[in-house]
Design a protein around this motif. Structure first.
Motif, PDB file in Angstrom:
ATOM      1  N   GLY A 143      61.669  37.617  51.894  1.00  0.00           N
ATOM      2  CA  GLY A 143      60.891  38.224  52.964  1.00  0.00           C
ATOM      3  C   GLY A 143      59.585  37.470  53.182  1.00  0.00           C
ATOM      4  O   GLY A 143      59.143  36.693  52.333  1.00  0.00           O
ATOM      5  N   THR A 144      58.959  37.694  54.316  1.00  0.00           N
ATOM      6  CA  THR A 144      57.722  36.986  54.631  1.00  0.00           C
ATOM      7  C   THR A 144      56.622  37.292  53.617  1.00  0.00           C
ATOM      8  O   THR A 144      55.831  36.414  53.266  1.00  0.00           O
ATOM      9  CB  THR A 144      57.222  37.362  56.034  1.00  0.00           C
ATOM     10  N   PHE A 145      56.573  38.510  53.132  1.00  0.00           N
ATOM     11  CA  PHE A 145      55.533  38.848  52.171  1.00  0.00           C
ATOM     12  C   PHE A 145      55.807  38.207  50.815  1.00  0.00           C
ATOM     13  O   PHE A 145      54.878  37.910  50.065  1.00  0.00           O
ATOM     14  CB  PHE A 145      55.418  40.368  52.024  1.00  0.00           C
ATOM     15  N   ALA A 146      57.073  37.973  50.498  1.00  0.00           N
ATOM     16  CA  ALA A 146      57.405  37.262  49.271  1.00  0.00           C
ATOM     17  C   ALA A 146      56.919  35.812  49.356  1.00  0.00           C
ATOM     18  O   ALA A 146      56.462  35.242  48.352  1.00  0.00           O
ATOM     19  CB  ALA A 146      58.911  37.300  49.024  1.00  0.00           C
ATOM     20  N   ILE A 147      57.000  35.214  50.543  1.00  0.00           N
ATOM     21  CA  ILE A 147      56.477  33.856  50.708  1.00  0.00           C
ATOM     22  C   ILE A 147      54.964  33.854  50.512  1.00  0.00           C
ATOM     23  O   ILE A 147      54.397  32.965  49.866  1.00  0.00           O
ATOM     24  CB  ILE A 147      56.837  33.298  52.101  1.00  0.00           C
ATOM     25  N   TYR A 148      54.290  34.868  51.062  1.00  0.00           N
ATOM     26  CA  TYR A 148      52.840  34.989  50.886  1.00  0.00           C
ATOM     27  C   TYR A 148      52.488  35.155  49.407  1.00  0.00           C
ATOM     28  O   TYR A 148      51.554  34.532  48.897  1.00  0.00           O
ATOM     29  CB  TYR A 148      52.345  36.178  51.700  1.00  0.00           C
ATOM     30  N   SER A 149      53.249  35.980  48.716  1.00  0.00           N
ATOM     31  CA  SER A 149      53.023  36.179  47.285  1.00  0.00           C
ATOM     32  C   SER A 149      53.290  34.889  46.510  1.00  0.00           C
ATOM     33  O   SER A 149      52.570  34.565  45.559  1.00  0.00           O
ATOM     34  CB  SER A 149      53.922  37.307  46.770  1.00  0.00           C
ATOM     35  N   LEU A 150      54.316  34.146  46.914  1.00  0.00           N
ATOM     36  CA  LEU A 150      54.614  32.874  46.262  1.00  0.00           C
ATOM     37  C   LEU A 150      53.456  31.893  46.430  1.00  0.00           C
ATOM     38  O   LEU A 150      53.035  31.239  45.474  1.00  0.00           O
ATOM     39  CB  LEU A 150      55.903  32.289  46.857  1.00  0.00           C
ATOM     40  N   LEU A 151      52.919  31.799  47.627  1.00  0.00           N
ATOM     41  CA  LEU A 151      51.785  30.909  47.874  1.00  0.00           C
ATOM     42  C   LEU A 151      50.567  31.325  47.049  1.00  0.00           C
ATOM     43  O   LEU A 151      49.815  30.473  46.559  1.00  0.00           O
ATOM     44  CB  LEU A 151      51.425  30.925  49.366  1.00  0.00           C
ATOM     45  N   SER A 152      50.399  32.633  46.867  1.00  0.00           N
ATOM     46  CA  SER A 152      49.227  33.116  46.124  1.00  0.00           C
ATOM     47  C   SER A 152      49.298  32.783  44.643  1.00  0.00           C
ATOM     48  O   SER A 152      48.288  32.862  43.950  1.00  0.00           O
ATOM     49  CB  SER A 152      49.078  34.634  46.315  1.00  0.00           C
ATOM     50  N   ARG A 153      50.481  32.437  44.141  1.00  0.00           N
ATOM     51  CA  ARG A 153      50.604  32.032  42.739  1.00  0.00           C
ATOM     52  C   ARG A 153      50.330  30.543  42.552  1.00  0.00           C
ATOM     53  O   ARG A 153      50.106  30.084  41.440  1.00  0.00           O
ATOM     54  CB  ARG A 153      51.994  32.387  42.204  1.00  0.00           C
ATOM     55  N   TYR A 154      50.370  29.786  43.635  1.00  0.00           N
ATOM     56  CA  TYR A 154      50.092  28.358  43.563  1.00  0.00           C
ATOM     57  C   TYR A 154      48.713  28.007  44.138  1.00  0.00           C
ATOM     58  O   TYR A 154      48.282  26.867  44.026  1.00  0.00           O
ATOM     59  CB  TYR A 154      51.162  27.574  44.324  1.00  0.00           C
ATOM     60  N   ALA A 155      48.073  28.963  44.776  1.00  0.00           N
ATOM     61  CA  ALA A 155      46.740  28.735  45.339  1.00  0.00           C
ATOM     62  C   ALA A 155      45.962  30.042  45.292  1.00  0.00           C
ATOM     63  O   ALA A 155      46.541  31.131  45.442  1.00  0.00           O
ATOM     64  CB  ALA A 155      46.838  28.230  46.782  1.00  0.00           C
ATOM     65  N   HIS A 156      44.664  29.957  45.073  1.00  0.00           N
ATOM     66  CA  HIS A 156      43.821  31.149  44.980  1.00  0.00           C
ATOM     67  C   HIS A 156      43.481  31.628  46.392  1.00  0.00           C
ATOM     68  O   HIS A 156      42.408  31.344  46.929  1.00  0.00           O
ATOM     69  CB  HIS A 156      42.549  30.847  44.196  1.00  0.00           C
ATOM     70  N   ILE A 157      44.402  32.373  46.991  1.00  0.00           N
ATOM     71  CA  ILE A 157      44.186  32.836  48.367  1.00  0.00           C
ATOM     72  C   ILE A 157      44.160  34.351  48.463  1.00  0.00           C
ATOM     73  O   ILE A 157      44.033  34.900  49.559  1.00  0.00           O
ATOM     74  CB  ILE A 157      45.280  32.284  49.311  1.00  0.00           C
ATOM     75  N   VAL A 158      44.276  35.040  47.331  1.00  0.00           N
ATOM     76  CA  VAL A 158      44.309  36.495  47.372  1.00  0.00           C
ATOM     77  C   VAL A 158      43.594  37.051  46.149  1.00  0.00           C
ATOM     78  O   VAL A 158      43.641  36.461  45.060  1.00  0.00           O
ATOM     79  CB  VAL A 158      45.770  37.010  47.421  1.00  0.00           C
ATOM     80  N   ARG A 159      42.913  38.159  46.337  1.00  0.00           N
ATOM     81  CA  ARG A 159      42.281  38.856  45.218  1.00  0.00           C
ATOM     82  C   ARG A 159      43.273  39.884  44.693  1.00  0.00           C
ATOM     83  O   ARG A 159      43.783  40.701  45.451  1.00  0.00           O
ATOM     84  CB  ARG A 159      41.004  39.551  45.687  1.00  0.00           C
ATOM     85  N   ARG A 160      43.518  39.854  43.401  1.00  0.00           N
ATOM     86  CA  ARG A 160      44.535  40.717  42.813  1.00  0.00           C
ATOM     87  C   ARG A 160      43.912  41.906  42.095  1.00  0.00           C
ATOM     88  O   ARG A 160      42.747  41.877  41.686  1.00  0.00           O
ATOM     89  CB  ARG A 160      45.417  39.938  41.839  1.00  0.00           C
ATOM     90  N   ASP A 161      44.726  42.916  41.897  1.00  0.00           N
ATOM     91  CA  ASP A 161      44.344  44.061  41.094  1.00  0.00           C
ATOM     92  C   ASP A 161      44.083  43.574  39.668  1.00  0.00           C
ATOM     93  O   ASP A 161      44.940  42.923  39.064  1.00  0.00           O
ATOM     94  CB  ASP A 161      45.485  45.090  41.108  1.00  0.00           C
ATOM     95  N   PRO A 162      42.896  43.860  39.106  1.00  0.00           N
ATOM     96  CA  PRO A 162      42.605  43.398  37.739  1.00  0.00           C
ATOM     97  C   PRO A 162      43.656  43.828  36.725  1.00  0.00           C
ATOM     98  O   PRO A 162      43.899  43.139  35.737  1.00  0.00           O
ATOM     99  CB  PRO A 162      41.244  44.044  37.442  1.00  0.00           C
ATOM    100  N   ARG A 163      44.297  44.961  36.961  1.00  0.00           N
ATOM    101  CA  ARG A 163      45.313  45.440  36.020  1.00  0.00           C
ATOM    102  C   ARG A 163      46.585  44.598  36.076  1.00  0.00           C
ATOM    103  O   ARG A 163      47.362  44.569  35.133  1.00  0.00           O
ATOM    104  CB  ARG A 163      45.660  46.896  36.323  1.00  0.00           C
ATOM    105  N   GLU A 164      46.828  43.935  37.210  1.00  0.00           N
ATOM    106  CA  GLU A 164      48.066  43.193  37.380  1.00  0.00           C
ATOM    107  C   GLU A 164      47.910  41.710  37.088  1.00  0.00           C
ATOM    108  O   GLU A 164      48.902  40.993  36.954  1.00  0.00           O
ATOM    109  CB  GLU A 164      48.575  43.363  38.826  1.00  0.00           C
ATOM    110  N   GLU A 165      46.672  41.236  36.988  1.00  0.00           N
ATOM    111  CA  GLU A 165      46.459  39.795  36.836  1.00  0.00           C
ATOM    112  C   GLU A 165      47.139  39.230  35.592  1.00  0.00           C
ATOM    113  O   GLU A 165      47.631  38.106  35.598  1.00  0.00           O
ATOM    114  CB  GLU A 165      44.963  39.496  36.792  1.00  0.00           C
TER     115      GLU A 165
END
Length: 822
Positions: A133-155
């Protein structure tokens, strides 16, 4: 006698004393049953506490055929029923032969390029841990580049793969994304919009497919009224949503025979028509006919692309449903079965229409071989009903993805399979989707009006996917820039042409799906905005235990392990003494961050200046696996070391990792935690003795080893491993006898644990209330922020209760309230 024999003896003595006093403490597991010493990684941390390595892509090795079979029943219902209406949606009158060949050529190459090449052979590889899905692509990009702020509990559970050795173009592109606020916002918006568009289609598709199937009965009896069709459609839709709790595997297995039979019919009918009517339509495989069609018909040809694109509606769900199956299973089922069946269906219909041009109005039923009309009608109706499942499953998959990245509240997600981890069912979404489809069915009441709203969402999603895949190709796949540009020009041009044609439908009905997508996107962005403000407010509570508590009443700096005096709050909290409360206090730790103190415990100390004798910071950590063996679930550490004089409190931190089918918070949770703490104290004492004695040589009796003596190089996995040597094995150094002080410390801690457990077990949870910062003066931005946060707090207060979800005795539950200003 070895130090481990000594520990065995004094623990046995403790059990004898328990029996003498008449108390019945919980049974302690045998020493040979104690958990193994955890392996340590390169960083020195116990690997058992790392969740990153557990998060793996869903494997379908041994279940590939089964998954491919199930995927046919779930994924291809939508795209598989397109032969019912593509030609009738493309032409408004009987087509000429040249136009028919042009339309067929467009269909062949659109399905080939958009589905087989773009999605099946390229886009499916841009999955995020097996999810699509499109959001999975966004999530994939966020693991290779710092483009999103994550929940501290999930980091801690996110597997970041930010590479250092990148090609120049990849590095420059990543740096640009990370520095540009505009690009970060753009990616966030299109990721959310892509999800919203698919979910909007999820409301429309069931209504369109079921209503169209029931309208097909008018071919048999033209007197059937609209009210009857709408009522029957609504009843079928309700039944369809009622069976969703059975799960993707069961539904897919049941629906697969229907879709297989339907596609097989299209394949056989296509071959029949090709042989009996006009095999020359095969020359439409030449793309020249598609180009000539568009040039010849100009504006009308461009507008007709809105009908051609219906040939690949459902392709966005094919990618979104990836998490429920696997890439290989989808590739196998599409390339080896669904794709050839659909191509032959369109070719066979074209062969029939070339001889009977008026048949375009109902291409499938007009082209069925003689004597097969009624069986075909029944199967077509069933297949059209099954087509709804594609978008329902896709909606569940996409909603679970945005929940993980904190774009939606943590609503209940039910995993329906113990084998395939991403097959899920979301009750809340299921019932809302049912209500939405019924409202749409009643409001539109026929497929002609619904068809005007159909297709826009699909092509918008494919266009967004193309944009995001370009970034994946550069940053993650490290593809050469010329290759990426060429691919973008080809697929971007295809998306752009179809999108421009589809947008002409907006005034006639497509506005509804776009409006619905806009509303959903606003909710997702609103929730994310509220969560980011919440994280900022909660950051002040990320305090180390040694910054709150110290032992001793001296005026020096706060200390976690002083040798005199009782526990006190540090200077920043008033330096008041902490009273002792009898009992066993289990404080639920929402963050689970090792270096910090649970917020609920901080506020408990501030309010009462007291703490239980045994304090446990307890964190639940769900993992993306069906189940976890019991011996691998618990991790115990000490956030504060006990004082040397033995006075005061005992502090422990327990992390309970569990799979999605494990029931972990139960009535005997306190007993399980108590057992884990006893095992930990025993193991800790034995390990301390081993560290002192690890260089001492042990004489081994003849026959028990190849040499007369050996050296302990690693700690034993179980205490019994040393005990098995027998009493004859004695240390050669007098220092081998465990110190009395070490025995006393361990015995005292075990006694404290038992006494606290026997007194009472209390579960302490936090009740966080958020208040919005006051706005002074006429500041439009401030008031907009206040309105958005008010909406966020309203959603937050109506999406579940932590207390209701805890399966523990209510009379042992304590709730500590505190306020945060956002």
């Amino acid at each position: 006698m070895s130090p481990f024999h000594v520990f065995r003896n004094f623990i046995s003595l403790g059990k004898t004393q328990d029996a003498a006093t008449g108390s019945q403490p919980p049974k302690l597991p045998g020493l040979g049953e104690l958990p193994e010493f955890p392996e340590k990684g390169d960083d020195g941390e116990a690997r058992v506490d790392s969740d990153v390595d557990i998060r793996k892509k869903q494997s379908a090795v041994g279940d590939l055929v089964r998954l491919a079979y199930q995927s046919i029943g779930v994924i291809y219902g939508d795209i598989g029923t397109s032969p019912l209406y593509v030609y009738s949606s493309t032409f408004s009158s009987s087509p000429s032969r040249d136009d028919l060949l042009g339309a067929l050529s467009l269909i062949i190459w659109s399905v080939t390029l958009m589905v087989s090449v773009k999605y099946v052979l390229i886009v499916l590889y841009a999955d995020d841990e097996g999810e699509g899905g499109t959001f999975a692509i966004y999530s994939l990009l966020s693991r290779y580049a710092h483009i999103v702020r994550r929940d501290p509990r999930e980091e801690r559970s996110i597997k970041m793969e930010r590479e250092s050795n990148l090609p120049a173009m990849s590095k420059h592109t990543r740096s640009f994304l990370e520095r540009s606020w505009v690009m970060k916002t753009f990616l966030k918006i299109i990721g959310v919009v892509g999800v919203s568009l698919v979910m909007s289609d999820g409301v429309l598709t069931p209504a369109q497919s079921v209503l169209g199937a029931i309208q097909g009965l008018r071919l048999v009896n033209e007197s059937i009224t609209t009210a009857t069709i709408v009522g029957t459609s609504c009843a079928i839709l309700i039944l369809l949503f009622l069976i969703q709790p059975f799960g993707t595997s069961k539904i897919g297995s049941c629906f697969a025979p229907i879709v297989i039979l339907w596609l097989s019919l299209n394949l056989s009918f296509g071959i029949y028509n090709l042989v009996w009517y006009d095999h020359s339509v095969l020359k439409a495989f030449s793309p020249a006919f598609a180009g000539q069609y568009l040039v010849r018909n100009k504006t009308d040809g461009w507008r007709s692309l809105g009908g051609i694109l219906l040939a690949f509606t459902g392709v966005e769900a094919l990618f979104a449903d990836l998490g429920a199956f696997s890439r290989t299973a989808i590739q196998l089922s599409w390339l080896c079965f669904a794709f050839p069946c659909l191509l032959m269906a369109y070719i066979g219909q074209a062969a029939y229409i070339s001889v009977h041009p008026e048949a375009y109005s109902n291409p499938f039923f007009n082209a069925v071989p003689p004597g097969t009309f009624y069986p075909s009608l029944v199967i077509a109706i069933l297949a059209a009903i099954v087509a709804s499942q594609t978008m329902i499953t896709a909606t569940f998959q996409l909603l679970s993805q945005i929940i993980k990245l904190s774009y939606f509240p943590q609503i209940k997600v039910v995993h329906t399979s113990k084998i395939f981890q991403n097959q899920i069912y979301i009750p809340w979404a299921n019932w809302l989707l049912m209500i939405g489809t019924i409202v749409v069915t009643v409001a539109y009441n026929n497929t002609t009006r619904l068809g005007e709203a159909y297709g826009v969402c699909v092509i918008l999603v494919t266009f967004i996917t193309t944009i995001m895949i370009v970034l994946v190709a550069i940053i993650i796949w490290h593809m050469a820039l010329p290759v990426v540009i060429l691919a973008f020009l080809i697929f971007g041009a295809l998306d752009g042409v179809y999108l421009s044609s589809a947008l002409t439908k907006v005034p006639n009905g497509a506005w509804f799906t776009l409006l619905l997508a806009g509303v959903l996107s606003s909710i997702f962005v609103l929730w994310r905005f509220g969560k980011e403000n919440q994280w900022q407010a909660e950051a002040s509570d990320l305090i180390a235990p040694s910054s709150i508590i110290f032992s001793g009443a001296d005026d020096g700096p706060p200390k976690a392990n002083a040798t005199a005096g009782g526990l006190h709050l540090t200077a920043m909290f008033g330096r008041t003494p902490i009273s002792a409360i009898t009992g066993f206090g289990i404080f639920f730790d929402k963050s689970g961050i090792k270096q910090t103190t649970p917020t609920v415990f901080v506020h408990f100390l501030q309010k009462f200046q007291a703490a239980p004798r045994v304090v446990v910071f307890f964190n639940l950590r769900p993992l993306p696996v069906p189940t976890l063996p019991f011996e691998e679930r618990f991790t115990v550490t000490r956030p504060l070391q006990p004082s040397a004089n033995g006075a005061g409190h005992l502090f422990f931190r327990i992390t309970l990792r569990h799979g999605y089918t494990d029931e972990v918070v139960s009535a005997d949770l306190g007993f399980q935690i108590y057992e884990q703490l006893r095992s930990f104290v025993i193991r800790e004492g034995a390990t301390a003795q081993y560290q002192r004695q690890k260089h001492i040589k042990w004489a081994i009796p003849d026959g028990q080893a190849n040499s007369g003596e050996t050296e302990l190089a690693m700690p034993p996995k179980h205490l019994d491993e040393i005990a098995e040597v027998g009493d004859e094995a004695q240390p050669e150094a007098s220092g081998g006898t465990p110190t009395v002080a070490q025995q006393e410390v361990t015995r005292r801690e075990l006694s404290s644990l038992e006494c606290a457990y026997q007194d009472q077990v209390v579960y302490v949870v936090g009740k966080e209330q958020m208040r919005i910062r006051e706005v002074t003066g006429c500041k439009p931005r401030g008031w907009c922020r206040r309105i958005a946060l008010a909406a966020f707090l309203w959603l937050r207060s109506n999406t579940g209760s932590k207390i209701a979800n805890l399966n523990v005795d209510v009379d042992k539950l304590v709730e500590v309230g505190f306020v945060k200003i956002i």
